[in-house]
Design a protein around this motif. Structure first.
Motif, short mmCIF file in Angstrom:
data_model
loop_
_atom_site.label_atom_id
_atom_site.label_comp_id
_atom_site.label_asym_id
_atom_site.label_seq_id
_atom_site.Cartn_x
_atom_site.Cartn_y
_atom_site.Cartn_z
N SER A 1 0.85 -1.19 0.00
CA SER A 1 0.00 0.00 0.00
C SER A 1 0.88 1.24 0.00
CB SER A 1 -0.94 0.02 1.21
OG SER A 1 -0.21 0.18 2.41
N VAL A 2 0.27 2.35 -0.38
CA VAL A 2 0.97 3.63 -0.48
C VAL A 2 0.87 4.34 0.87
CG1 VAL A 2 1.08 5.82 -1.73
CG2 VAL A 2 0.33 3.73 -2.91
N PRO A 3 1.97 4.89 1.39
CA PRO A 3 1.89 5.62 2.67
C PRO A 3 1.15 6.94 2.52
CG PRO A 3 4.09 5.80 1.73
CD PRO A 3 3.34 4.84 0.86
N SER A 4 0.83 7.54 3.64
CA SER A 4 0.08 8.80 3.66
C SER A 4 0.98 9.97 4.00
CB SER A 4 -1.06 8.72 4.68
OG SER A 4 -1.96 7.69 4.37
N GLY A 5 0.47 11.18 3.74
CA GLY A 5 1.13 12.40 4.17
C GLY A 5 2.52 12.59 3.61
N ALA A 6 3.41 13.13 4.47
CA ALA A 6 4.77 13.43 4.04
C ALA A 6 5.54 12.20 3.63
CB ALA A 6 5.51 14.18 5.15
N ALA A 7 5.17 11.04 4.17
CA ALA A 7 5.88 9.80 3.83
C ALA A 7 5.69 9.42 2.37
CB ALA A 7 5.41 8.66 4.73
N ALA B 1 3.05 -14.80 10.89
CA ALA B 1 3.83 -13.56 10.92
C ALA B 1 3.47 -12.77 9.67
CB ALA B 1 5.33 -13.84 10.98
N VAL B 2 2.86 -11.62 9.86
CA VAL B 2 2.44 -10.80 8.74
C VAL B 2 3.64 -10.05 8.17
CG1 VAL B 2 1.86 -8.84 10.22
CG2 VAL B 2 0.74 -9.09 8.00
N ALA B 3 3.60 -9.79 6.86
CA ALA B 3 4.67 -9.00 6.24
C ALA B 3 4.19 -7.56 6.06
CB ALA B 3 5.01 -9.58 4.86
N ARG B 4 4.96 -6.63 6.53
CA ARG B 4 5.97 -6.62 7.55
C ARG B 4 5.68 -5.51 8.50
NH1 ARG B 4 9.39 -3.71 3.45
NH2 ARG B 4 9.59 -5.68 2.31
N LEU B 5 6.41 -5.38 9.60
CA LEU B 5 6.07 -4.39 10.61
C LEU B 5 6.28 -2.97 10.12
CD1 LEU B 5 5.20 -3.80 13.53
CD2 LEU B 5 7.62 -3.86 14.16
N ALA B 6 7.46 -2.67 9.57
CA ALA B 6 7.78 -1.27 9.24
C ALA B 6 8.77 -1.20 8.08
CB ALA B 6 8.37 -0.56 10.46
N ASP B 7 8.73 -0.08 7.38
CA ASP B 7 9.67 0.16 6.28
C ASP B 7 10.97 0.76 6.80
OD1 ASP B 7 8.60 -0.73 3.86
OD2 ASP B 7 7.29 1.01 3.67
N ALA B 8 12.06 0.45 6.10
CA ALA B 8 13.35 1.03 6.41
C ALA B 8 13.64 2.26 5.56
CB ALA B 8 14.46 0.00 6.20
N GLN B 9 12.88 2.46 4.48
CA GLN B 9 13.08 3.58 3.57
C GLN B 9 11.75 3.85 2.88
OE1 GLN B 9 15.91 2.34 0.62
NE2 GLN B 9 14.49 0.92 -0.35
N PRO B 10 11.61 4.99 2.19
CA PRO B 10 10.34 5.27 1.51
C PRO B 10 9.97 4.15 0.53
CG PRO B 10 11.72 7.23 1.55
CD PRO B 10 12.57 6.10 2.05
N GLY B 11 8.73 3.69 0.59
CA GLY B 11 8.37 2.58 -0.27
C GLY B 11 6.87 2.36 -0.40
N ILE B 12 6.51 1.56 -1.40
CA ILE B 12 5.14 1.07 -1.59
C ILE B 12 5.22 -0.42 -1.36
CG2 ILE B 12 3.20 0.89 -3.20
CD1 ILE B 12 4.31 3.37 -4.63
N THR B 13 5.03 -0.83 -0.13
CA THR B 13 5.34 -2.17 0.34
C THR B 13 4.22 -2.68 1.26
OG1 THR B 13 6.42 -1.57 2.44
CG2 THR B 13 7.75 -1.36 0.42
#
Length: 442
Positions: free
Chosen positions: A215-221, A295-307
């Motif tokens: 999914s695409v992040p929101s706001g400034a991310a 275990a769902v993929a994944r908890l958090a992004d390490a860099q800007p992404g559509i993941t």
């Protein structure tokens, strides 16, 4: 001072059986050394806040702060050796050395519950069955490298479970396999296929250690996407640098269907949240019969992404985070999912279950189900006790779909005397005459 056992992918901690609810965890930051200690520890806090029992440290060794925070929080860790996908033959000796070094470095942490030698030694394809069948043919990575790594890990630490590799399917007769990486609703099939797949091949859902949708992040991310250019975005750059799988996005949430960037972003987030919630509910409904956890993929992004991450790289939450939190509450009430579209007169038979992870019984529980549509409704009510750490079928909803266009809604409520415990909601589209406005199912 503590023991962890894994039998048929069902874990027990200090002799007590535990259904593992977890998430994959990649590096906190792409340049891991640049992450602050607070950022590393905060990811453990996010997992605890979600009601998770497990973080899978996927294909890397994390910063010391993560292991210290997991020890303090009582969070279990699945620790991978940093091996992902295929490798050449010359790596075998170095992999064995690093496996021993990893145990020496991390083995004193009580939070470490499981060692895994190799993540996804077979590159997954777009077809679940073909990928599974390919996994039955011996390969150097699975048959030689991974066996070597497993032996080293077992000799270095006989006190913990060790698996040679992750994501080896499909558990056909005579082939045990390991945990499953399911791409239903993303890399293959439909997100509604999980109950059918689980019924057809139960061993495929013994432990599902990867599922989700990007999914695409929101706001400034989302600034990296340059939303003002919609729809002329730099799709190639997204694929090359931000994790976008354009073919999957185009299949499940086509950008062409949306007039604005915000509309497309919201659609990707809704789809991800629905998939995560429904997969978790279904896997919990299969608790110990045969599923031992997920275990769902994944908890958090390490860099800007559509993941598939639940938190963006700035740790802003996506709607799937709240969906996972709701689905991981200690006690939930679930029903078989309504079809996407229901035709007038179509018979419905939906089993209702209560799933409890509590260590004591839920006594005097009451479940109320309300099936409603424009102009009418039916109600059902059941009472009883729910044993500790169990999934109980409480009843079946039987009805005929009404001949009324609009939305068919099933609402569930679970309570004990004087105290609500949970609720759930499912919707379907009632078939309508041509030209009537559509309704969105979930």
């Amino acid at each position: 001072l503590r023991s962890v056992r894994l039998r048929n992918w069902i874990a027990s901690v200090n002799g007590e059986q535990l259904f593992l609810k977890g998430a994959e965890h990649g590096p906190t930051r792409r340049a891991l050394g640049e992450a602050t200690p607070e950022e590393v520890r905060a990811d453990v806090g996010h997992a605890v806040d979600l009601g998770l029992d497990l973080l899978r440290v996927q294909a890397h060794v994390a910063r010391p702060e993560l292991y210290d925070a997991a020890d303090a929080a009582g969070l279990l860790l699945w620790q991978d050796l940093p091996l992902h996908r295929g490798y050449a033959r010359g790596i075998r000796r170095e992999a064995a050395r690093q496996a021993r070094a990893m145990v020496d470095l991390l083995g004193h942490h009580p939070s470490i519950a499981l060692w895994c030698g190799h993540d996804e030694p077979d590159t997954p394809g777009p077809d679940l069955v073909r990928t599974a069948l390919a996994g039955q043919v011996p390969s150097w990575n699975r048959s030689v490298l991974d066996r070597t790594v497993r032996r080293v890990l077992q000799r270095a630490d006989p006190s913990r479970p060790v698996i040679a590799h992750s994501g080896v399917a499909p558990h056909l007769p005579g082939v045990d396999g390991t945990d499953s990486h399911l791409g239903l609703g993303w890399t293959s099939g439909d997100e509604r296929d999980l109950p059918r797949v689980a019924a057809a091949v139960p061993r495929l859902v013994r432990f599902v250690s990867r599922f989700g949708a990007a999914s695409v992040p929101s706001g400034a991310a989302a600034a990296f996407a340059d939303p003002d250019r919609w729809p002329d975005l730099d799709w190639d750059a997204f694929a090359a640098h931000h994790g976008l799988d354009l073919a999957r996005v185009a299949l499940h949430v086509p950008p062409a269907d949306h007039a604005t960037f915000d509309g497309w972003r919201d659609a990707t987030q809704r789809y991800q949240a629905t998939l995560v919630r429904r997969h978790v509910e279904e896997l919990r409904r299969l608790k110990y019969r045969p599923t031992g956890g997920f275990a769902v993929a994944r908890l958090a992004d390490a860099q800007p992404g559509i993941t598939p991450a639940l938190l963006d790289h700035e740790r802003g939450p996506k709607p799937a985070l709240a969906a996972l939190r709701d689905a991981c509450r200690p006690v939930i009430v679930v029903a078989d999912r309504l079809p996407a579209t229901v035709r007038p007169g179509e018979p419905l038979a939906l089993d209702v279950h209560v799933v409890s992870d509590l260590r004591e019984a839920v006594t005097g529980a009451q479940v109320t189900a309300t099936l409603s549509w424009p102009g009418g409704e039916h109600r059902w009510r059941w009472r009883g006790d729910v044993p500790p750490d169990a999934c109980e079928r409480v009843g079946t909803i039987q009805a005929m779909a009404p001949a009324a266009p609009g939305a068919l809604v099933l609402e569930l409520a679970l309570s004990v005397p004087g105290h609500p415990l949970g609720a759930n909601r499912y919707t379907a589209c009632l078939a309508a005459p041509a030209g009537a406005p559509p309704h969105r199912a979930d």
